[in-house]
Design a protein around this motif. Sequence first.
Motif, PDB file in Angstrom:
ATOM      1  N   SER A 276       0.839  -1.201   0.000  1.00  0.00           N
ATOM      2  CA  SER A 276       0.000   0.000   0.000  1.00  0.00           C
ATOM      3  C   SER A 276       0.876   1.255   0.000  1.00  0.00           C
ATOM      4  O   SER A 276       1.811   1.384   0.799  1.00  0.00           O
ATOM      5  CB  SER A 276      -0.923   0.004   1.219  1.00  0.00           C
ATOM      6  OG  SER A 276      -1.622   1.222   1.311  1.00  0.00           O
ATOM      7  N   TYR A 277       0.546   2.184  -0.893  1.00  0.00           N
ATOM      8  CA  TYR A 277       1.328   3.425  -1.004  1.00  0.00           C
ATOM      9  C   TYR A 277       1.261   4.235   0.284  1.00  0.00           C
ATOM     10  O   TYR A 277       2.254   4.838   0.708  1.00  0.00           O
ATOM     11  CB  TYR A 277       0.783   4.235  -2.188  1.00  0.00           C
ATOM     12  CG  TYR A 277       1.440   5.573  -2.386  1.00  0.00           C
ATOM     13  CD1 TYR A 277       2.794   5.669  -2.717  1.00  0.00           C
ATOM     14  CD2 TYR A 277       0.715   6.761  -2.255  1.00  0.00           C
ATOM     15  CE1 TYR A 277       3.399   6.904  -2.915  1.00  0.00           C
ATOM     16  CE2 TYR A 277       1.304   7.990  -2.445  1.00  0.00           C
ATOM     17  CZ  TYR A 277       2.650   8.065  -2.774  1.00  0.00           C
ATOM     18  OH  TYR A 277       3.249   9.282  -2.968  1.00  0.00           O
ATOM     19  N   GLU A 278       0.088   4.239   0.940  1.00  0.00           N
ATOM     20  CA  GLU A 278      -0.074   5.040   2.156  1.00  0.00           C
ATOM     21  C   GLU A 278       0.747   4.507   3.321  1.00  0.00           C
ATOM     22  O   GLU A 278       1.025   5.247   4.279  1.00  0.00           O
ATOM     23  CB  GLU A 278      -1.552   5.090   2.548  1.00  0.00           C
ATOM     24  CG  GLU A 278      -2.431   5.926   1.631  1.00  0.00           C
ATOM     25  CD  GLU A 278      -2.809   5.177   0.361  1.00  0.00           C
ATOM     26  OE1 GLU A 278      -2.501   3.962   0.291  1.00  0.00           O
ATOM     27  OE2 GLU A 278      -3.414   5.787  -0.541  1.00  0.00           O
TER      28      GLU A 278
ATOM     29  N   THR B   8       3.810   6.354   4.913  1.00  0.00           N
ATOM     30  CA  THR B   8       3.725   7.415   5.916  1.00  0.00           C
ATOM     31  C   THR B   8       4.177   6.935   7.292  1.00  0.00           C
ATOM     32  O   THR B   8       4.709   7.724   8.078  1.00  0.00           O
ATOM     33  CB  THR B   8       2.279   7.936   6.023  1.00  0.00           C
ATOM     34  OG1 THR B   8       1.408   6.835   6.323  1.00  0.00           O
ATOM     35  CG2 THR B   8       1.833   8.566   4.721  1.00  0.00           C
TER      36      THR B   8
ATOM     37  N   ILE C 146      -3.528   7.593  10.829  1.00  0.00           N
ATOM     38  CA  ILE C 146      -3.065   7.071   9.535  1.00  0.00           C
ATOM     39  C   ILE C 146      -3.511   5.622   9.366  1.00  0.00           C
ATOM     40  O   ILE C 146      -4.010   5.226   8.302  1.00  0.00           O
ATOM     41  CB  ILE C 146      -1.533   7.188   9.435  1.00  0.00           C
ATOM     42  CG1 ILE C 146      -1.122   8.659   9.344  1.00  0.00           C
ATOM     43  CG2 ILE C 146      -1.001   6.430   8.214  1.00  0.00           C
ATOM     44  CD1 ILE C 146       0.365   8.891   9.478  1.00  0.00           C
TER      45      ILE C 146
ATOM     46  N   ILE D 272      -6.004   4.000   6.536  1.00  0.00           N
ATOM     47  CA  ILE D 272      -5.626   2.888   5.656  1.00  0.00           C
ATOM     48  C   ILE D 272      -6.651   1.757   5.757  1.00  0.00           C
ATOM     49  O   ILE D 272      -7.079   1.196   4.748  1.00  0.00           O
ATOM     50  CB  ILE D 272      -4.219   2.387   6.020  1.00  0.00           C
ATOM     51  CG1 ILE D 272      -3.166   3.461   5.676  1.00  0.00           C
ATOM     52  CG2 ILE D 272      -3.891   1.091   5.276  1.00  0.00           C
ATOM     53  CD1 ILE D 272      -1.779   3.129   6.172  1.00  0.00           C
TER      54      ILE D 272
ATOM     55  N   ASP E 209     -10.069   3.000   4.377  1.00  0.00           N
ATOM     56  CA  ASP E 209     -10.006   3.549   3.019  1.00  0.00           C
ATOM     57  C   ASP E 209     -10.631   4.943   2.972  1.00  0.00           C
ATOM     58  O   ASP E 209     -11.510   5.241   2.156  1.00  0.00           O
ATOM     59  CB  ASP E 209     -10.708   2.611   2.031  1.00  0.00           C
ATOM     60  CG  ASP E 209     -10.362   2.942   0.579  1.00  0.00           C
ATOM     61  OD1 ASP E 209      -9.314   3.573   0.349  1.00  0.00           O
ATOM     62  OD2 ASP E 209     -11.155   2.586  -0.321  1.00  0.00           O
TER      63      ASP E 209
ATOM     64  N   ILE F 211      -6.509  10.242   4.240  1.00  0.00           N
ATOM     65  CA  ILE F 211      -5.713  10.451   5.454  1.00  0.00           C
ATOM     66  C   ILE F 211      -5.567  11.937   5.767  1.00  0.00           C
ATOM     67  O   ILE F 211      -5.538  12.346   6.929  1.00  0.00           O
ATOM     68  CB  ILE F 211      -4.344   9.769   5.303  1.00  0.00           C
ATOM     69  CG1 ILE F 211      -4.528   8.248   5.229  1.00  0.00           C
ATOM     70  CG2 ILE F 211      -3.417  10.128   6.462  1.00  0.00           C
ATOM     71  CD1 ILE F 211      -3.258   7.481   4.957  1.00  0.00           C
TER      72      ILE F 211
ATOM     73  N   THR G 150       0.533  15.500  -0.611  1.00  0.00           N
ATOM     74  CA  THR G 150      -0.337  14.468  -0.029  1.00  0.00           C
ATOM     75  C   THR G 150       0.250  14.061   1.324  1.00  0.00           C
ATOM     76  O   THR G 150       1.418  14.364   1.620  1.00  0.00           O
ATOM     77  CB  THR G 150      -0.405  13.249  -0.941  1.00  0.00           C
ATOM     78  OG1 THR G 150       0.896  12.634  -1.005  1.00  0.00           O
ATOM     79  CG2 THR G 150      -0.854  13.636  -2.341  1.00  0.00           C
TER      80      THR G 150
ATOM     81  N   THR H  36       1.317  11.220   2.252  1.00  0.00           N
ATOM     82  CA  THR H  36       2.494  10.380   2.031  1.00  0.00           C
ATOM     83  C   THR H  36       3.712  11.221   1.683  1.00  0.00           C
ATOM     84  O   THR H  36       4.807  11.014   2.211  1.00  0.00           O
ATOM     85  CB  THR H  36       2.216   9.365   0.913  1.00  0.00           C
ATOM     86  OG1 THR H  36       1.021   8.642   1.220  1.00  0.00           O
ATOM     87  CG2 THR H  36       3.367   8.383   0.772  1.00  0.00           C
TER      88      THR H  36
ATOM     89  N   SER I 273       4.944  13.174   4.721  1.00  0.00           N
ATOM     90  CA  SER I 273       5.719  12.380   5.683  1.00  0.00           C
ATOM     91  C   SER I 273       7.195  12.346   5.280  1.00  0.00           C
ATOM     92  O   SER I 273       8.076  12.446   6.145  1.00  0.00           O
ATOM     93  CB  SER I 273       5.160  10.956   5.773  1.00  0.00           C
ATOM     94  OG  SER I 273       5.337  10.254   4.557  1.00  0.00           O
TER      95      SER I 273
END
Length: 428
Positions: free
Chosen positions: A55-57, A60, A159, A163, A166, A169, A240, A242, A245
């Motif tokens: 997961s891209y998130e 963070t 966060i 995640i 969904d 964030i 964003t 992400t 962070s």
Amino acid sequence: MSVTIALLVLILMLVFGLPVALAMGVSGAAGLYMFGGWPILQGILKTSPLSTASSYEIITIPMFILMAEFVIISGVANDLFKAATVWVGRLRGGVAMATALAGAGFGAISGSSTAAAATLASTSIPAMLKEGYEPKLACGVVAISGTLAMLIPPSIALILYGIIADIPIGALLVGGVIPGIMVTITIMLTIAFLVWRDPSAAPMGKSYTMREKFASLKRVGLVLILFFAVTGTIYSGIATPTEASGIGAFAAMLIAAWERQLTAPALWRALRSAAQTTCMVLFIIMGAHIFGYFFTLTRVTNDITAWVGALETSRWVILAVILMGYLILGFFMDQIAILILTVPVVLPLVLQLGFDPVWFGVLIVVTAEVGMVTPPLGMNVFVVARYTRRPLGELFRGVAPHVWAHLIVIAILAAFPAITLWLPSTMQ
């Protein structure tokens, strides 16, 4: 039948002290095997590790943890406490109030509650005891002030909730700002009440000139830079969560280098600590994914939602029961584990009741803060006890007035959702 057995296995493992990640993973795997046999279990075990880490998130989490490590190295937290003491330390109980302000400031640059409690314990408690503060009051303030890091952005708890649920964030992080300020003010008002009731608990502090007060703000500028690098860029739309962070971690590293504290051993300790904490969180998420797949296949969530939806009672009564459940779970479990374990089950119900998911996320994180300072787990209290060598009973009594005040804040946030949703709505 398989659901009952899996839940019993999970409860027994948690009772016997098995790590939450293993308890959820093993019980979920047992349930999957009973439900669909080895083919289904094998398929999920093959895909869960990759789906957890891809997961891209998720990026963070290690970035914000690394940012907190660099902040601790740089010594900025000490400067926060000193500056706050200069401004409010003159009041009776002022150094304790400065601790709350420093906790809020540290929370704005760190998402870890225990790290905040440890940092404050090493800086503010010696200063308060030296000035003659009652140990119970001093330790209680530090323990409760450390919880602010769970709520004020960047918050690891928010966060993770985003995640799992969904949900954007950025809206969650910004939504935690006003409740974070409310909790900080509540801590300070509680201190003022305690020292008014018992003036011997805290002496009057030293007064400072306006020139000294403004001079102390020079060091706070570094904190403002970090706060803008994270929350400012998210709120303004520059980055964003992400991306923010990564910006925050890099800015914190530059500050540590500017303060001449970024030595090779310190850098290695920061990287290693961030990696270890991240691995722990990912391990918990992976176990929760396995358990969550089992709940999805057996339609437990759908059945619970349909059952509660058929109840002839107010949705506010159901919300009160849910929050009470979170308070009880906080007595026995880690807050991150609670979120990962319960959100997939509770959120569909909350959405069916017509509540906003952003507001609910902030609300349960504020509720989860109580578990950080209540027995028998009370992680922040144990952290403070380790630094001060004070009896746990004394520390829990010291934090008790703040817990009652915290419950009042939870009731206000639950009754007035606009407090949490106003800032996120301005981002749209």
